[in-house]
Design a protein around this motif. Structure first.
Motif, PDB file in Angstrom:
ATOM      1  N   MET A   1       0.851  -1.174   0.000  1.00 50.40           N
ATOM      2  CA  MET A   1       0.000   0.000   0.000  1.00 50.40           C
ATOM      3  C   MET A   1       0.895   1.235   0.000  1.00 50.40           C
ATOM      4  N   PHE A   2       0.574   2.174  -0.903  1.00 50.01           N
ATOM      5  CA  PHE A   2       1.240   3.470  -0.881  1.00 50.01           C
ATOM      6  C   PHE A   2       0.597   4.298   0.228  1.00 50.01           C
ATOM      7  N   PHE A  33      -9.418   5.515   0.537  1.00 50.98           N
ATOM      8  CA  PHE A  33      -8.406   4.764  -0.215  1.00 50.98           C
ATOM      9  C   PHE A  33      -8.885   4.631  -1.654  1.00 50.98           C
ATOM     10  N   PHE A  34      -7.950   4.462  -2.577  1.00 48.91           N
ATOM     11  CA  PHE A  34      -8.334   4.307  -3.979  1.00 48.91           C
ATOM     12  C   PHE A  34      -7.294   3.482  -4.723  1.00 48.91           C
ATOM     13  N   TYR A  39     -12.872   2.699  -5.013  1.00 48.64           N
ATOM     14  CA  TYR A  39     -12.814   3.629  -3.884  1.00 48.64           C
ATOM     15  C   TYR A  39     -13.312   2.966  -2.613  1.00 48.64           C
ATOM     16  N   TRP A  40     -12.601   3.203  -1.517  1.00 47.66           N
ATOM     17  CA  TRP A  40     -12.988   2.716  -0.196  1.00 47.66           C
ATOM     18  C   TRP A  40     -13.074   3.925   0.724  1.00 47.66           C
ATOM     19  N   PHE A  41     -14.233   4.130   1.344  1.00 44.06           N
ATOM     20  CA  PHE A  41     -14.471   5.257   2.244  1.00 44.06           C
ATOM     21  C   PHE A  41     -14.703   4.689   3.641  1.00 44.06           C
ATOM     22  N   VAL A  96      -3.070  -0.084  -3.696  1.00 45.96           N
ATOM     23  CA  VAL A  96      -4.038   0.819  -3.077  1.00 45.96           C
ATOM     24  C   VAL A  96      -3.268   1.985  -2.461  1.00 45.96           C
ATOM     25  N   ASP A  97      -3.831   3.171  -2.591  1.00 42.71           N
ATOM     26  CA  ASP A  97      -3.211   4.369  -2.044  1.00 42.71           C
ATOM     27  C   ASP A  97      -4.206   5.068  -1.127  1.00 42.71           C
TER      28      ASP A  97
END
Length: 121
Positions: A1-2, A33-34, A39-41, A96-97
């Motif tokens: 993960m970045f 995250f994206f 997209y993850w909220f 994922v960032d």
């Protein structure tokens, strides 16, 4: 993960089930995250591995939903994106960032959540 979240950032997210009585529109989204068009909220965190939040994968708005997300799986997720560099095919690895410019806001103020039908009473 970045750019994984720091312990300090994670500590600011309410614990799992802490906001279960808060309507979806009023839940505060603490992290975003994206990866590409996914997209993850994040609204809640159990302090170990499980997030609760809203997810839209590959831009598929009709399949987006509130649910549980494994932090471990987000950290480990890797995809290879094909690209063309000077006529040569190559695969670049993507991870994922975390959105470093994100500021906590109500779900009703998050365009992707609204567009995907994640706001209901």
């Amino acid at each position: 993960m970045f750019n994984p979240p720091t312990d300090t950032e994670l500590a600011k997210v309410p614990r799992l089930y802490e906001t279960e009585d808060v309507p979806a529109r009023d839940k505060v989204i603490h992290l975003h995250f994206f990866l590409g068009n996914s997209y993850w909220f994040i609204a809640e965190f159990d302090g170990e591995d499980t997030f609760f939040g809203f997810v839209c994968l590959n831009g598929w708005q009709d399949c987006a939903e509130w649910g549980y997300i494994s932090f471990k799986e987000l950290r480990e997720l890797r995809v290879r994106q094909p690209i063309d560099i000077d006529g040569q095919k190559a695969l670049i690895p993507l991870e994922v960032d975390m959105d470093l410019n994100w500021t906590p806001k109500k779900a009703s103020d998050v365009l992707w959540i609204v567009k995907c039908g994640g706001i209901y009473d």
